[in-house]
Scaffold this motif. Sequence first.
Motif, PDB file in Angstrom:
ATOM      1  N   GLN A  87      52.863  10.618  28.990  1.00 60.77           N
ATOM      2  CA  GLN A  87      53.616   9.387  29.207  1.00 60.77           C
ATOM      3  C   GLN A  87      53.305   8.357  28.128  1.00 60.77           C
ATOM      4  O   GLN A  87      54.199   7.664  27.624  1.00 60.77           O
ATOM      5  CB  GLN A  87      53.293   8.811  30.586  1.00 60.77           C
ATOM      6  N   ASP A 123      56.027   6.776  25.558  1.00 62.54           N
ATOM      7  CA  ASP A 123      56.203   5.331  25.440  1.00 62.54           C
ATOM      8  C   ASP A 123      55.975   4.863  23.996  1.00 62.54           C
ATOM      9  O   ASP A 123      56.699   4.010  23.484  1.00 62.54           O
ATOM     10  CB  ASP A 123      55.240   4.603  26.381  1.00 62.54           C
ATOM     11  N   LYS A 176      64.473   4.918  31.704  1.00 63.59           N
ATOM     12  CA  LYS A 176      63.839   5.833  32.668  1.00 63.59           C
ATOM     13  C   LYS A 176      64.572   5.773  34.015  1.00 63.59           C
ATOM     14  O   LYS A 176      64.854   6.782  34.643  1.00 63.59           O
ATOM     15  CB  LYS A 176      62.376   5.448  32.871  1.00 63.59           C
ATOM     16  N   ILE A 198      51.874   9.073  37.198  1.00 67.40           N
ATOM     17  CA  ILE A 198      53.140   9.276  36.502  1.00 67.40           C
ATOM     18  C   ILE A 198      53.233  10.750  36.101  1.00 67.40           C
ATOM     19  O   ILE A 198      52.302  11.314  35.533  1.00 67.40           O
ATOM     20  CB  ILE A 198      53.230   8.387  35.247  1.00 67.40           C
ATOM     21  N   GLY A 199      54.352  11.378  36.419  1.00 65.24           N
ATOM     22  CA  GLY A 199      54.526  12.796  36.125  1.00 65.24           C
ATOM     23  C   GLY A 199      54.201  13.705  37.295  1.00 65.24           C
ATOM     24  O   GLY A 199      54.519  14.891  37.257  1.00 65.24           O
ATOM     25  N   ILE A 233      58.302   8.856  37.777  1.00 60.24           N
ATOM     26  CA  ILE A 233      58.355   8.270  36.436  1.00 60.24           C
ATOM     27  C   ILE A 233      57.924   6.798  36.446  1.00 60.24           C
ATOM     28  O   ILE A 233      57.614   6.239  35.404  1.00 60.24           O
ATOM     29  CB  ILE A 233      59.757   8.394  35.807  1.00 60.24           C
TER      30      ILE A 233
END
Length: 554
Positions: free
Chosen positions: A445, A449, A466, A496-497, A528
Amino acid sequence: MGCFARVETNGGAFEQVNLLYGENPNIAVRTFTKPLNDVGIQTHMLDRGLNGLRMFPVPADVRKLMYKVKKAQGVDITRIFCGLNDVRNIIPSIKYALEAGMIPQAALCITFSPVHTVEYYANIADQLIAAGAPEICLKDMAGVGRPDMLGKLTKAIKDKHPEVIIQYHGHSGPGLSMASILEVCKNGADIIDVAMEPLSWGKVHPDLLSVQAMLKDAGFQVPEVDMKAYMKARSLTQEFIDDFLGYFIDPTNKHTSSLLLGCGLPGGMMGSMMADLKGVQSGINMMLKSKNQPEVALDDLVVMLFDEVEYVWPKLGYPPLVTPFSQYVKNVALMNVMQLLKGEERWTVIDPHSWDMILGKSGKLPGELAPEIIELAKSKGFEFSTEDPQENFPDALESFKKEMDENGWEYGPDNEELFELAMHDRQYRDYRSGVAKKRFQDELQRAKDAEMEKKGYTEEDIKKMKRAKAEPITALEKGQVFWEASFTSGSTPPAIGQRFSPEETFCYIGTMWGTFDRIPANFSGRIIEVCVKQGAHVNKGDVLAYIERAEILA
């Protein structure tokens, strides 16, 4: 595609990447080898000899177990190499492979130096063939082998051992590989390693289409390529890169560089080397600035490191620059560069693994050590070793069995889980605990980013993009958010993920009536964005998080 006789399916990099990603490499190997086995394509793997599938030595009982496991998992051929070309590190693996029913392919690590002559390599090949190897690989891992020498070496082996299969493995880094392929084929090579777009060229292998065209025109019998299948495989590979792999590939991996001819470093380590240089550049420049000296650009550091590798390599006995010895030599050179920029002496910082190489604990160096290195070792009270390197690393399987028993872990089919722990103990523990998966998802992530920010997108832009392809999970009623059933202040939101299936609990809502209502995920997907903190008060309809549907992921 119809053009491959064998496909690489396993090795140190494969297994460690699986573990670092938080997945089981045993499942991956069995899944990958099966369709290839079913259609008669041989699968092959890489074995680092004394180091097995990792960067440091492996006990003999673990090396032996590896062959039983890999045979059971569907691997046909093992390419065995020692970075020092010490036959004492290769011959045991030839024996283990034969006992397990695998084909042992013994590798010669190719480099270019005064000691690495045709006679030097042909003599090693004789010993490996006598030990039972039916195949020899010319492992030109940096692509620095000169085409003329490689042709002569191929002929020397074939003239003496016409029944032995010779496979050439040469990377494209400095640009010699196409000429080398033509030379080895003219002198009797049987199999050529190639890659395909979008991974071919650069620091990897030449592309199979170019190699096929060149050899076909030269009159060799080469298979035809099913272009429809080629384009499909090419597309699937690009999807894999776009999904996550591309965020971890250094862009320079797609470039060739003649600078590699001088230092002899393999292209495969360019990514880690560039990361090292980027990591020390700011510190070096701060130090230079404090001395009122000009700062150094990254390109300057690259050239300085290449020059230093070229300087230290002969003094360290010309170890072929392949895993792990390429890393050791690079590490020594990098420390020397940093010390010289500080105005200090070379050789003041040498890591323990590099010392093991220097002292002979990993095997016999091809060349002679420089007197200054010998004197430095003596000044530190170090002793040089001439014994079989395997003797330095006693059997260890029993200790790993004990650990698995204490944790209640199954040994797995054919003891494959026991093998993974014994071969990659730290990474395997992180995989079992879930730490590896979370770490990888966080790193991915951050990489995504950073890429978006590099393209000029603001944090709000990234968030909007997103959300545009995501589904919101909303509060079904007014209350307080709790992320885990313990309902304590220490509960943490999902990473996240993190993936969810429909029946899984996403969170709980504590209502004004004192109840805790379960909020299900309701569909398959991965997180996400998390929008609320632990203990936050929300109203009915407030967005708790955004989740990307599985069908979008597919």
